[in-house]
Design an enzyme around this catalytic site. Structure first.
Site, PDB file in Angstrom:
ATOM      1  CB  CYS A 165       6.024 -51.957 -36.442  1.00  0.00           C
ATOM      2  SG  CYS A 165       7.607 -52.735 -36.361  1.00  0.00           S
ATOM      3  CG  ASP A 170      12.001 -63.120 -36.890  1.00  0.00           C
ATOM      4  OD1 ASP A 170      11.916 -61.985 -36.399  1.00  0.00           O
ATOM      5  OD2 ASP A 170      11.759 -63.351 -38.086  1.00  0.00           O
TER       6      ASP A 170
HETATM    7  C1  UD1 Z   1      12.675 -59.363 -42.054  1.00  0.00           C
HETATM    8  C2  UD1 Z   1      11.708 -60.403 -41.548  1.00  0.00           C
HETATM    9  C3  UD1 Z   1      11.567 -60.322 -40.041  1.00  0.00           C
HETATM   10  C4  UD1 Z   1      12.948 -60.402 -39.385  1.00  0.00           C
HETATM   11  C5  UD1 Z   1      13.907 -59.383 -40.001  1.00  0.00           C
HETATM   12  C6  UD1 Z   1      15.338 -59.544 -39.508  1.00  0.00           C
HETATM   13  C7  UD1 Z   1      10.175 -60.667 -43.404  1.00  0.00           C
HETATM   14  C8  UD1 Z   1       8.803 -60.437 -43.954  1.00  0.00           C
HETATM   15  N1  UD1 Z   1      10.413 -60.177 -42.174  1.00  0.00           N
HETATM   16  O1  UD1 Z   1      12.121 -58.085 -41.721  1.00  0.00           O
HETATM   17  O2  UD1 Z   1      10.760 -61.411 -39.602  1.00  0.00           O
HETATM   18  O3  UD1 Z   1      12.823 -60.127 -38.012  1.00  0.00           O
HETATM   19  O4  UD1 Z   1      13.934 -59.533 -41.437  1.00  0.00           O
HETATM   20  O5  UD1 Z   1      15.783 -60.838 -39.736  1.00  0.00           O
HETATM   21  O6  UD1 Z   1      11.004 -61.293 -44.038  1.00  0.00           O
HETATM   22  N2  UD1 Z   1      16.740 -51.169 -42.004  1.00  0.00           N
HETATM   23  C9  UD1 Z   1      17.052 -49.855 -42.297  1.00  0.00           C
HETATM   24  N3  UD1 Z   1      16.685 -49.364 -43.524  1.00  0.00           N
HETATM   25  C10 UD1 Z   1      16.025 -50.114 -44.442  1.00  0.00           C
HETATM   26  C11 UD1 Z   1      15.726 -51.458 -44.138  1.00  0.00           C
HETATM   27  C12 UD1 Z   1      16.096 -51.949 -42.905  1.00  0.00           C
HETATM   28  O7  UD1 Z   1      17.647 -49.146 -41.485  1.00  0.00           O
HETATM   29  O8  UD1 Z   1      15.723 -49.595 -45.545  1.00  0.00           O
HETATM   30  C13 UD1 Z   1      17.121 -51.722 -40.687  1.00  0.00           C
HETATM   31  C14 UD1 Z   1      15.905 -52.107 -39.826  1.00  0.00           C
HETATM   32  O9  UD1 Z   1      15.368 -51.004 -39.140  1.00  0.00           O
HETATM   33  C15 UD1 Z   1      16.494 -53.142 -38.915  1.00  0.00           C
HETATM   34  C16 UD1 Z   1      17.538 -53.840 -39.810  1.00  0.00           C
HETATM   35  O10 UD1 Z   1      17.785 -52.958 -40.889  1.00  0.00           O
HETATM   36  O11 UD1 Z   1      17.145 -52.528 -37.837  1.00  0.00           O
HETATM   37  C17 UD1 Z   1      17.093 -55.166 -40.376  1.00  0.00           C
HETATM   38  O12 UD1 Z   1      15.805 -55.022 -40.943  1.00  0.00           O
HETATM   39  P1  UD1 Z   1      15.305 -55.898 -42.171  1.00  0.00           P
HETATM   40  O13 UD1 Z   1      16.236 -57.030 -42.419  1.00  0.00           O
HETATM   41  O14 UD1 Z   1      15.015 -54.981 -43.306  1.00  0.00           O
HETATM   42  O15 UD1 Z   1      13.944 -56.448 -41.600  1.00  0.00           O
HETATM   43  P2  UD1 Z   1      12.679 -56.790 -42.456  1.00  0.00           P
HETATM   44  O16 UD1 Z   1      13.127 -57.167 -43.820  1.00  0.00           O
HETATM   45  O17 UD1 Z   1      11.656 -55.731 -42.293  1.00  0.00           O
END
Ligand code: UD1
Length: 441
Positions: A117, A308
């Protein structure tokens, strides 16, 4: 597509009532998939992401009722498909959250891979790894995650997240409440939205300890039951309005604010010179007699400074006294707003994942383009600060996460209005005419 026209240069002064938290409501609505009885959710904001979540639940076969008092009732007693299609997942990444509940309750699920995204690649490998650890067979076929589990269902497991992930924690937490035995989630996300989801799951009969810490322990139960849950207010919406008042050197009271949720943002606002006070009606910020001071910050998972709120602080620093550095550590590509701010006269340079900012006396209005949800909020704030007119294009991003933003800002004296595009769009659930919306972050 709608646009926002902002006539800036005037301090905000007024009150805003906060809406329910988008990031709490989404997983909570989806948690309704865990049981065959209705879940009633209160304080649900009118947002495009909520519309998408309800469409997805409706697509799966859930009966959804949205009442005028911001209450949604979801009855997932009778689902007719366990597949979340690409068309819905691409418009909202949080759709991945249906994987855990469907897998835990029905033993299978198929969810489109969300893909990258505007703010980064955002993989879901940690979700998948967690489900595998709980005994699921997971494969990727034709762009879909296909997950199944044997007759006995998911097993409790110890899951250590390499990186703190908010939706990853929520997905595994929802799966664990119906798994056999004990699940321990380590290096879990501590965000207030995760805690709110846990509170809702407990109200539904889940057995959960430690939500709000980095170790969450879940004892699986055979079934959950219906419940009624009121979601917390939106701390990011609150922070955005506080920053809007601070950047315009005005005053604002945010009603419904929970000071427990936003310490890192309040701390930075104090450092920047804002006068903050809590009264029974909410949190008051006064910046009328203070010269805003630029502040350094680095984003981090809760209780660190929220990613955020990064874009909104970049704007604040751009018009504050002095130089500052803002470092983004959560997402790899979250500075798209910087290029638009530069077009409005901001002095910002990007060095890797750090924005180096030199405060300027003022910004000038321009035509700008929103690129993701929080970047759009930053551009609205920039429009409020700038002299002259700012026209913000692609505001479907902002409609994903801010409930009636132009109405709330107008109540505080801002000159801001929506210029309807074609086709006319609305964010009211099930009256969504925004079929032209491209993929969202
Ligand atoms: C959620 C929030 C978003 C916020 C983010 C971080 C929701 C709907 N969205 O997004 O508004 O900006 O938390 O606070 O609650 N990652 C991996 N592998 C995974 C999952 C995550 O590498 O399987 C990485 C992501 O690329 C990122 C980091 O972990 O760099 C944090 O992401 P994550 O906390 O998962 O973000 P979201 O849950 O998508």
């Amino acid at each position: 597509m709608d646009k926002l026209l902002v006539n800036g240069g005037c301090p905000l002064d007024g009150e805003v009532q906060l809406s329910g938290s988008k990031n709490a409501v989404l997983p909570i609505l989806i948690a309704s998939l865990l049981c065959a009885e209705p879940l009633q959710v209160r304080n649900v904001p009118h947002l495009r992401d909520i519309t998408t979540a309800l469409k997805l639940l409706g697509h799966l076969g859930a009966r959804v009722e949205f009442n005028e008092d911001q209450t949604v009732e979801v009855d997932s007693g009778d689902l007719h498909t366990l597949r979340a299609p690409y068309e819905l997942v691409k418009t909202m990444r949080a759709s991945i959250l249906v994987l855990g509940p469907l897998l835990a309750r029905f033993g299978e699920a198929e969810v489109s891979l969300p893909g990258g995204c505007a703010i980064g690649s955002r993989p879901v490998d940690l979700h998948i790894r967690g489900f595998r650890k709980m005994g699921a067979q997971v494969s990727i076929e034709n762009g879909y995650i296909k997950a199944t589990v044997g007759r006995g269902g998911l097993n409790g497991a110890r899951i250590l997240f390499d990186t703190v992930t908010v939706t990853g924690t929520e997905n595994l937490l929802m799966a664990a409440v119906l798994a056999r035995g004990i699940t321990v989630l380590e290096n879990a996300a501590r965000e207030p939205e995760v805690v709110d989801l846990a509170r809702c799951l407990i109200a539904m009969g889940g057995i959960i300890e430690g939500a709000g810490t980095d170790v969450i322990t879940v004892k699986g139960v055979d079934a959950l039951h219906g419940a009624c849950h009121t979601v917390i207010s939106d701390r990011i919406e609150a922070g955005t309005y506080l920053l809007a008042a601070a950047a315009t050197r005005g005053r604002i009271r945010v009603i419904g604010y929970d000071p427990q949720q936003g310490d890192a943002v309040l701390e930075k606002l104090r450092e920047a010179g804002a006068l903050l006070s809590i009264d029974p009606r909410g949190l008051m910020l006064d910046m009328r007699k203070t010269q805003p001071q630029a502040v350094n910050l680095t984003t981090a998972p809760f209780p660190g400074f929220p990613t955020d709120m990064q874009a909104q602080f970049v704007l604040f620093n751009a018009v504050a006294n002095g130089s500052s550095m803002v470092t983004e550590t959560v997402f790899e590509n979250r500075f798209m707003h910087v290029h638009e701010l530069q077009r409005m006269g901001a002095d910002i340079h990007l060095r890797g994942n750090t924005a180096v900012i030199q405060g300027v006396v003022g910004l000038s209005g321009a035509q700008v383009m929103a690129t993701d949800l929080r970047a759009s909020a930053c551009l609205v704030l920039a429009g409020l600060v700038a002299e002259g007119e700012t026209m913000i294009d692609r505001i479907y991003h902002i409609d994903r996460g801010y409930d009636r933003i132009e109405e709330k800002l107008s109540q505080c004296g801002a000159s801001i209005r929506r210029i309807p595009g074609w086709p006319a769009t609305s964010v009211l659930p099930f009256r969504d005419g925004g079929s032209a919306s491209p993929p969202q972050s």
